[in-house]
Scaffold this active site. Structure first.
Site, PDB file in Angstrom:
ATOM      1  N   GLU A 236      92.008  24.359  54.782  1.00 20.67           N
ATOM      2  CA  GLU A 236      92.701  25.571  55.234  1.00 20.67           C
ATOM      3  C   GLU A 236      93.801  25.902  54.250  1.00 20.67           C
ATOM      4  O   GLU A 236      94.526  25.001  53.809  1.00 20.67           O
ATOM      5  CB  GLU A 236      93.372  25.373  56.606  1.00 20.67           C
TER       6      GLU A 236
ATOM      7  N   GLU B  17      93.862  19.002  62.476  1.00 24.36           N
ATOM      8  CA  GLU B  17      95.320  18.808  62.417  1.00 24.36           C
ATOM      9  C   GLU B  17      95.799  17.831  63.486  1.00 24.36           C
ATOM     10  O   GLU B  17      96.563  18.187  64.391  1.00 24.36           O
ATOM     11  CB  GLU B  17      96.035  20.153  62.571  1.00 24.36           C
TER      12      GLU B  17
HETATM   13  C1  BG6 Z   1      96.272  25.897  61.412  1.00 25.51           C
HETATM   14  C2  BG6 Z   1      95.185  25.837  62.437  1.00 25.51           C
HETATM   15  O1  BG6 Z   1      97.390  25.286  61.935  1.00 25.51           O
HETATM   16  O2  BG6 Z   1      96.758  27.136  61.011  1.00 25.51           O
HETATM   17  C3  BG6 Z   1      94.412  27.122  62.643  1.00 25.51           C
HETATM   18  O3  BG6 Z   1      94.292  24.775  62.205  1.00 25.51           O
HETATM   19  C4  BG6 Z   1      95.364  28.284  62.567  1.00 25.51           C
HETATM   20  O4  BG6 Z   1      93.729  27.050  63.866  1.00 25.51           O
HETATM   21  C5  BG6 Z   1      95.972  28.301  61.164  1.00 25.51           C
HETATM   22  O5  BG6 Z   1      94.792  29.515  62.879  1.00 25.51           O
HETATM   23  C6  BG6 Z   1      96.851  29.491  60.881  1.00 25.51           C
HETATM   24  O6  BG6 Z   1      97.805  29.618  61.870  1.00 25.51           O
HETATM   25  P1  BG6 Z   1      98.033  30.975  62.636  1.00 25.51           P
HETATM   26  O7  BG6 Z   1      99.012  30.658  63.679  1.00 25.51           O
HETATM   27  O8  BG6 Z   1      98.533  31.929  61.623  1.00 25.51           O
HETATM   28  O9  BG6 Z   1      96.717  31.368  63.183  1.00 25.51           O
END
Ligand code: BG6
Length: 476
Positions: free
Chosen positions: A374, A181
């Site tokens: 993701e 990201e």
């Molecule tokens: C993304 C990141 O922004 O979102 C991850 O690359 C992160 O590292 C994921 O864990 C989910 O976000 P969160 O804050 O719910 O863990």
């Protein structure tokens, strides 16, 4: 009828070292930025670079120190991924396992050996590793001595890391992502780049200089990768999600274009190889002068990425009217609440069609294969006495997103390499530091205060996802 996705599609799951490994000082590992980010009220000020906390203390709880202890459980965890049928596992390397201080001349053999073992374990099951070179961690020593990515010297240290890992793992890893990201540097600068700010500093100018340093690091990594192995595929990684206009007023539409450009800027450079004109004009208007070195332009131009990867949790919404722009939560990005969408317990809005929209926008813009690395729903789970969780809400979220993905591929012709939902095993939340915000198919017995047995158990979604992979998404 649903045709599913093609043979060879890379189904899998995603994690990051800083959120799952734990063992934060074991095996000669050095201290990373994430290791000094506490849970609780000081967390966000530290993440934003507003509060300097460069050492750990006894008053705070640091979720990364043990995390889910993947460091000692990786065999068990990878066996569970294999049982679900994973073809691919996205993980990151902790820079400080390999170069504990970041500027060491020689790498730490124990750290290198650990990742050798993790990759071997994946390959044993035919799981292809997809490796993020740096995912939200910077050696603390480099934060203290050179201000991390504020300094151009970081590019040399990053290059040193890349040379070592590409040579060492060239027969085990094919897919690499240079920065997780990369656009997060604008939003959570300590997390994205180890930045802290002094009073009176022009933060925006600093962030864009840092962005340039990282973009140069990314291009150098790509160059080195190509020299080391023709088999490597190098990707960039964007926190994606299209920005919608709040109304059909042209001013709102224009604002939404500007908002999307803030993010596309990074990928425009990594994929097209040059600074877009809109960015140059933005810098002029805002008195930002990005310092370039000789050869930078050629380096960017000649070393563009092979594929575009991104995270997608939600679409975003914006308005040109400051009165309307009452902001709400969502993946470190401020966004308006969209009345047409439901939201998770953490206020992240749920928009499966937004994934199809985002995939098409990215593919139209770059015409390169894309990879969704993701996606997922952070939710509170209530396990029974055996650790079993009936997580129909998660299945529902994922099913709708997989359907959108299938439409983008089968109806729109988007080239999609694979799908690795986030936190395939429960892990520490990057934003809040909680364990309670779970994404996994596998439940890990641990709570927000760090208590629990770390026992792993399969959730209902584990069986659902296994079926999805087995049928290449014909069965949803
Ligand atoms: C993304 C990141 O922004 O979102 C991850 O690359 C992160 O590292 C994921 O864990 C989910 O976000 P969160 O804050 O719910 O863990």
């Amino acid at each position: 009828m649903n045709k599913g996705l093609p043979e060879g599609f890379l189904w899998g799951g995603a994690t990051a070292a800083n959120q799952c490994e734990g063992a934060y000082l074991e095996g000669n590992k050095g201290l990373s930025t994430v290791d000094v980010i506490p849970a609780g009220k000081d967390r966000f000020p530290v993440m934003f670079g507003k509060l300097k906390m460069f050492e750990c203390d006894k008053e705070h709880f640091y979720p990364s120190h043990e995390a889910i202890d993947f460091y000692h459980h990786y065999k068990e965890d990878i066996a569970l991924f294999a049982e679900m049928g994973f073809k691919c596992f996205r993980m990151s390397l902790a820079w400080t396992r390999i170069f504990p201080n970041g500027d060491d001349i020689e790498p730490n053999e124990e750290g290198l050996k650990f990742y050798d073992e993790v990759f071997d374990e994946c390959l044993k099951y035919g799981i292809e590793p997809l490796v993020t070179i740096t995912h939200f961690d910077v050696p603390m020593n480099l934060v203290k001595t050179i201000g991390a990515w504020k300094s151009r010297k970081m590019v040399d240290y990053y290059e040193r890391l890349c040379k070592v890992i590409f040579s060492r793992y060239k027969n085990k890893v094919k897919y690499w992502l240079t920065f997780n990201e990369i656009n997060m540097v604008l939003h959570i600068p300590f997390v994205g780049a180890g930045l802290t700010f002094e009073a009176g500093e022009n933060e925006e100018a600093v962030k864009y200089q840092v962005a340039h340093n990282q973009l140069i690091g990314s291009a150098k990594a790509t160059k080195i990768a190509r020299e080391i192995s023709p088999e490597f595929k190098i990707g960039c990684m964007l926190a994606a999600g299209n920005t919608y206009a709040n109304t059909s007023a042209p001013e709102d539409v224009w604002k939404s274009i500007e908002k999307d450009r803030e993010n596309y800027f990074f990928i425009d450079v990594q994929s097209r190889g040059e600074y877009p004109n809109y960015a140059k004009k933005f810098f002029e208007r805002n008195n930002i002068s990005v310092k370039m070195e000789e050869g930078d332009k050629e380096l960017l131009k000649n070393n563009t990425v092979d594929f575009i990867s991104f995270s997608y949790y939600s679409s975003r919404l914006t308005s040109a009217d400051p009165e309307v722009n009452k902001e709400t939560a969502g993946n470190a990005f401020a966004t308006l609440r969209n009345p047409y969408l439901k939201a998770s317990e953490w206020g992240w809005q749920i928009d499966p069609l937004g994934l199809r929209i985002t995939m098409n926008s990215i593919y139209d813009r770059y015409q390169k294969p894309i990879f969704i690395v993701e996606n997922g729903l952070g939710a509170v789970d209530s396990p029974d006495e055996n650790g079993y969780v009936e997580d129909d809400y998660r299945i529902e979220y994922l099913r709708e997103h997989v359907k959108a993905m299938i439409d983008a591929v089968n109806e729109d012709g988007v080239e999609l390499m694979g799908y690795t939902p986030w936190g395939c095993i429960d892990l520490v939340s990057a934003s809040t530091g909680e364990m309670k915000k779970r994404y996994g198919f596998i439940y890990v017995d641990k709570d927000n205060e760090g208590k629990g047995t770390l026992k792993r158990s399969k959730k209902k979604s584990f069986y659902w996802y296994k079926n999805v992979i087995e049928s290449n998404a014909e069965k949803l």
